[in-house]
Design an enzyme around this catalytic site. Structure first.
Site, mmCIF file in Angstrom:
data_model
loop_
_atom_site.group_PDB
_atom_site.id
_atom_site.type_symbol
_atom_site.label_atom_id
_atom_site.label_comp_id
_atom_site.label_asym_id
_atom_site.label_seq_id
_atom_site.Cartn_x
_atom_site.Cartn_y
_atom_site.Cartn_z
ATOM 1 N N HIS A 172 0.737 -1.104 0.506
ATOM 2 C CA HIS A 172 0.228 -0.246 -0.136
ATOM 3 C C HIS A 172 0.937 0.772 0.455
ATOM 4 O O HIS A 172 -0.108 2.269 -0.602
ATOM 5 C CB HIS A 172 -0.979 0.079 1.215
ATOM 6 N N ASP A 204 -9.650 -4.843 -18.135
ATOM 7 C CA ASP A 204 -10.622 -5.548 -19.088
ATOM 8 C C ASP A 204 -8.881 -6.149 -19.575
ATOM 9 O O ASP A 204 -8.404 -5.643 -20.533
ATOM 10 C CB ASP A 204 -11.008 -4.580 -19.939
#
Length: 448
Positions: free
Chosen positions: A167, A383
């Site tokens: 993170h 995608d």
């Protein structure tokens, strides 16, 4: 509100050995300091997430693991710091050593189809530890891979794309930007449509630090325990709750017509109030709701398009438990709205100055409940050639934080899934509190 059932699905995952994917072209070997927002204590951990993809006839015969691995190697040329390793300098300053060592990648197969997960996908996901294997020795903060990806092929032709990221390198917006770039390259692009911007110096403390805000979100104690109640971690129950538009409309019945509020505002106020009631704490004790806010456009000037580092503010609403639970929902709602307005250019600069002067302070955990809205993140736009994911969400529930996960029902209507983690007795109270708020004469308990 629909309380989603706990799933006990069991299946077998066969994994290949983890390998390191390196940039497919030479990249600079340099050291790049992280920002003072990046390397705060509250970011020094790994985040795990899952993307569930359906099969696609147009991709028949293509291997998602191979497609993604090849695209990843190309994307790392543009995002080469991901292929490096973190080092720690003086005053706990984190620096990326751009060694080009690569990110971890695992190929796997599971003897299950996507339909076996049921009509609704939501955390905690069954067999999560098999769908995202923790490679031994790889999950340290320093000197370890900054990203791990596992692609698990399913019997139906779909696949699960799982990731674990450090993170301190990125927030959700930055990670989705990187993953979108991988997807664009998988689809044939030569370069990402949004060029990555490092520029971490833009979020560094001032030469003469000046803390101009109270910053209730950060701990004032650099050592020793915090004041306030920490939820006991034994006998925790993790459940997911589904909120439809009709449920949000039902909550708006408690709000005066002249008080404008977003779905995030009213849902956060409701969950904070119900959760606090459910825990049955001392009414004289103070509690906080910490909202995770993307501050990219709060700066003056805004951060450049393509900035993929952490740019999160943690504005806080606070109240005594007595006032929060005894007042109407409107009271909590106004506190949430006021908290969000705190995030400005000066607020963020003040936070950076505080983090540096207090030794990379941690978020105050005792008495806090943290909410993070993923409905505006762009994870659903990723995608790799098989279309957008059916669902993208964190691996499981955490006791102090809830994510608002976007979902759609079979009619294409937007819904929000919220994982909640509480002690078993408090979970029963929490469900009852939510039921009581959402029921009316026509639909009392209809979704429970």
């Amino acid at each position: 509100m629909a309380l989603l059932p706990t799933k006990s699905l069991v299946f077998t995952v066969r994994r290949q050995e983890a390998e390191l994917v390196v940039p497919c072209e030479p990249t600079p070997h340099e050291c790049k300091p992280l920002s003072d927002i990046d390397d705060q204590e509250g970011h020094r951990f790994h985040v795990r997430g899952f993307h569930f993809h359906q099969s696609n006839l147009s991709m028949k015969g293509k291997d998602p693991a191979k497609v993604i691995k090849e695209a990843l190697a190309k994307a790392l040329v543009f995002y080469y710091p991901f292929a490096g390793r973190l080092r720690e300098g003086p005053n706990r300053k984190l620096i990326v050593d751009c060694t080009g060592e690569g990110v971890l990648f695992i190929e796997a197969n599971a003897d299950i189809s996507l339909v076996d997960f049921g009509d609704e996908l939501y955390p905690p996901f069954p067999c999560a530890e098999e769908l995202l294997y923790d490679v031994p020795g790889s999950n340290g903060l320093l000197n370890s891979p900054l990203l791990l990806i596992q692609v698990t092929r399913l019997k139906c032709g779909g696949f699960i794309f799982a990731h674990r990221f450090n993170h301190t390198m990125v927030d959700g917006t930055g990670l989705s930007q990187f993953m979108i770039a991988v997807g664009e390259i998988a689809l044939g692009a030569l370069v990402p449509s949004t060029p990555p911007v490092w520029e971490r110096h833009l979020l560094s403390a001032r030469d003469s630090p000046l803390i101009t805000y109270q910053h209730e979100e950060y701990s004032h104690n650099t050592s020793g325990p915090e004041n306030g109640t920490i939820i006991p971690t034994d006998n925790l129950v993790c459940r997911s709750f589904l909120f439809r538009q009709s449920h949000i409309s039902s909550l708006r019945r408690f709000v005066p017509h002249n008080l404008r509020c977003s779905t995030f505002d009213i849902l956060s106020a409701c969950l904070w109030r119900c959760r606090t009631k459910a825990l049955e704490l001392d009414p004289n004790e103070d509690v906080r709701l910490i909202c995770i806010v993307n501050a990219r456009f709060k700066f003056n000037p805004p951060l450049p398009l393509g900035y993929y580092g952490n740019a999160l503010g943690f504005p806080t609403a606070s109240s005594s438990i007595g006032k929060l639970t005894q007042n109407p929902l409107e009271y909590a709602l106004k506190l949430v709205k006021q908290a969000k307005t705190k995030v400005t250019d000066e607020y963020m600069k003040s936070a950076m100055d505080l983090l540096v002067t207090r030794g990379r302070a941690n978020v105050k955990l005792a008495g806090s409940y943290i909410v993070s809205d993923l409905t505006r993140a762009k994870f659903k736009e990723i995608d790799f050639g098989w279309g957008e994911a059916v669902l993208v969400g964190p691996e499981t529930c955490w006791e102090l934080i809830s994510f608002y996960i976007p979902s759609k029902n079979k009619k294409g209507e937007d819904e929000i899934i919220v994982p909640i983690c509480l002690p078993a007795s408090a979970m029963k109270n929490f469900v009852k509190e939510l039921e009581d708020m959402l029921k009316d004469e026509q639909t009392a308990h209809a979704d429970i």
